[in-house]
Design an enzyme around this catalytic site. Structure first.
Site, short mmCIF file in Angstrom:
data_model
loop_
_atom_site.label_atom_id
_atom_site.label_comp_id
_atom_site.label_asym_id
_atom_site.label_seq_id
_atom_site.Cartn_x
_atom_site.Cartn_y
_atom_site.Cartn_z
N LYS A 127 -123.33 30.83 9.02
CA LYS A 127 -124.10 30.88 7.77
C LYS A 127 -124.12 32.31 7.23
O LYS A 127 -123.84 32.55 6.05
CB LYS A 127 -125.53 30.40 8.01
CG LYS A 127 -125.66 29.00 8.62
CD LYS A 127 -125.20 27.92 7.70
CE LYS A 127 -125.59 26.54 8.22
NZ LYS A 127 -125.02 26.20 9.54
N LYS A 163 -131.36 25.60 5.13
CA LYS A 163 -130.49 25.45 6.30
C LYS A 163 -130.99 26.31 7.46
O LYS A 163 -131.28 27.50 7.26
CB LYS A 163 -129.06 25.92 6.00
CG LYS A 163 -128.36 25.23 4.84
CD LYS A 163 -126.99 25.85 4.64
CE LYS A 163 -126.24 25.22 3.50
NZ LYS A 163 -124.89 25.83 3.32
N ARG A 213 -113.97 20.71 3.01
CA ARG A 213 -113.63 21.50 4.20
C ARG A 213 -112.17 21.92 4.06
O ARG A 213 -111.27 21.09 3.95
CB ARG A 213 -113.84 20.67 5.46
CG ARG A 213 -113.19 21.22 6.74
CD ARG A 213 -113.64 22.60 7.14
NE ARG A 213 -115.08 22.71 7.33
CZ ARG A 213 -115.72 22.44 8.46
NH1 ARG A 213 -115.03 22.01 9.52
NH2 ARG A 213 -117.02 22.60 8.54
N ARG A 227 -115.54 15.75 1.78
CA ARG A 227 -116.51 15.03 2.60
C ARG A 227 -117.62 14.54 1.67
O ARG A 227 -118.44 15.31 1.18
CB ARG A 227 -117.06 15.93 3.70
CG ARG A 227 -115.95 16.54 4.55
CD ARG A 227 -116.47 17.44 5.64
NE ARG A 227 -117.24 18.56 5.12
CZ ARG A 227 -117.77 19.51 5.88
NH1 ARG A 227 -117.62 19.46 7.19
NH2 ARG A 227 -118.46 20.50 5.35
N ARG A 235 -126.03 15.11 2.63
CA ARG A 235 -125.09 15.89 3.44
C ARG A 235 -123.73 15.22 3.50
O ARG A 235 -123.63 14.01 3.72
CB ARG A 235 -125.64 16.06 4.86
CG ARG A 235 -126.97 16.77 4.94
CD ARG A 235 -127.59 16.63 6.31
NE ARG A 235 -127.85 15.23 6.65
CZ ARG A 235 -128.26 14.81 7.84
NH1 ARG A 235 -128.44 15.67 8.81
NH2 ARG A 235 -128.47 13.53 8.05
N ASP A 275 -116.27 25.90 4.00
CA ASP A 275 -116.84 24.83 3.19
C ASP A 275 -117.05 25.33 1.78
O ASP A 275 -117.64 26.41 1.57
CB ASP A 275 -118.17 24.36 3.79
CG ASP A 275 -118.00 23.73 5.16
OD1 ASP A 275 -116.87 23.28 5.46
OD2 ASP A 275 -118.98 23.69 5.93
N GLU A 283 -120.05 28.03 3.61
CA GLU A 283 -120.03 28.36 5.04
C GLU A 283 -118.63 28.79 5.45
O GLU A 283 -117.64 28.37 4.86
CB GLU A 283 -120.46 27.16 5.90
CG GLU A 283 -121.94 26.81 5.79
CD GLU A 283 -122.36 25.77 6.82
OE1 GLU A 283 -121.67 25.61 7.85
OE2 GLU A 283 -123.40 25.12 6.59
N ASN A 285 -116.82 28.51 9.03
CA ASN A 285 -116.97 27.96 10.37
C ASN A 285 -115.87 28.50 11.28
O ASN A 285 -114.68 28.31 11.01
CB ASN A 285 -116.89 26.43 10.31
CG ASN A 285 -118.01 25.84 9.47
OD1 ASN A 285 -119.11 25.62 9.96
ND2 ASN A 285 -117.74 25.60 8.19
#
Length: 318
Positions: A127, A163, A213, A227, A235, A275, A283, A285
């Site tokens: 994050k 978050k 993603r 997604r 979400r 993301d 984000e 990841n």
């Protein structure tokens, strides 16, 4: 090239979903090429005085549910016996995880190639790392003080996403509108009474259409999956019930990837899943990004082949 020994620090192999797990897809590709594949869990890692070592299982793997792996050997090996080590333990990034990243760097002999770098995994919170690029993000605020967070929510009539800093898989992410009567309670819960900071972001309306993603290998975007959240959830995370949908990269998304590339490569972050929501980065990841299998299936590609190609090149140039 000569066969390599590839290690995977990961969650229990018995529990992987062969139709979804990105780590397992990479293991299958490495095995297909004739490389030795070893896996071990975080709890099997130890230090004996000169080099970190672990109880490792040498396995053969195949994409067949219920019969997806066979243990060929189980023995203690030093980390230096590996040519490449994939650090793919799923979040949360807790104290045990941080200790594991420190242990695997303790090698008296040669170190393996790390994908991703242990020090970068410690540094790049998924994050908070995005805060290095504020111009690419929705309006974002990080704090633990409840009045300050409540003020941020009150200033965004379109709603706010909250978050947990160390959250994963969509867990703990909530949407609050400007006048939600649950605001104080949710802030108390998420900050543990003002003891832990959280991230607040202005809601992006395109979220109903899904977030994207994007998988980057060696800094280059190799594919993406949209997604799409279910009708009764906000979400899009697949772990939270989001539906994977075929998509393509936009010019804006390629611009975001190009901005990230130098920062990722200088840290040894070779396999990353970012993301993107609308035109915004949300984000980065780095621990065990997923999405490879879904992109493979939707686009008819093999991203894991590119990952193993990279592992072979890095090992050859070590």
């Amino acid at each position: 090239m000569a066969p390599l020994t590839l290690g995977f620090l990961m969650d229990p192999l018995e529990h992987v979903r062969v139709d979804h797990d990105s780590t397992f897809a990479m293991m299958v590709e490495a095995h297909r090429r004739g490389h030795t594949v070893r896996y071990f869990e975080q709890g099997w890692l130890r230090f004996s005085g000169r080099c970190a070592e672990a109880r490792m299982r040498t396995v053969s793997v195949q994409a067949e549910t219920g019969r997806h792996f066979e243990v060929r050997q189980e023995a203690v090996h030093p980390i230096s016996s590996l040519d490449v080590l994939f650090l793919r333990k799923d979040p949360p990034v807790d104290v045990d995880f941080l200790h594991a990243t420190q242990l695997v760097e303790l090698c008296a002999g040669k170190q393996p190639v790390y994908i991703n770098s242990p020090s970068a995994l410690r540094e790049a919170n998924e994050k908070l790392f995005t805060l290095h690029f504020p111009d690419l993000m929705p309006e974002t605020f990080v704090a633990r003080e409840l009045p300050a967070l409540a003020d941020f929510i009150a200033r965004h009539p379109g709603g706010t996403i909250l978050k947990p800093i160390d959250g994963f898989g969509g867990k703990g992410i909530v949407f609050l509108d400007q006048k939600d009567r649950n605001t104080r309670s949710m802030l108390e819960l998420l900050t543990r009474g003002g003891q832990e900071p959280i991230m607040a972001q202005a809601y992006v309306p395109q979220a109903r259409l899904g977030d994207k993603r994007i998988i980057l290998v060696n800094g280059e975007p190799l594919g993406a999956v949209l997604r799409v959240p279910s009708d009764d959830d906000h979400r899009g995370n697949m772990a939270a019930g989001g539906k994977p949908v075929k998509t393509h990269l936009t010019a804006r998304e390629r611009e975001i990837c190009a901005r990230l590339k130098p920062r990722l490569l200088e840290r040894g972050l070779y396999l990353v899943g970012i993301d993107v929501l609308g035109d915004y980065l949300t984000e980065v990841n780095v621990t065990s990004p997923t999405g490879l299998v879904e992109i493979d299936r939707l686009d008819g590609v093999s991203i894991e082949s590119h990952v193993i190609d990279l592992a072979e090149r890095l090992a050859a140039n070590r």
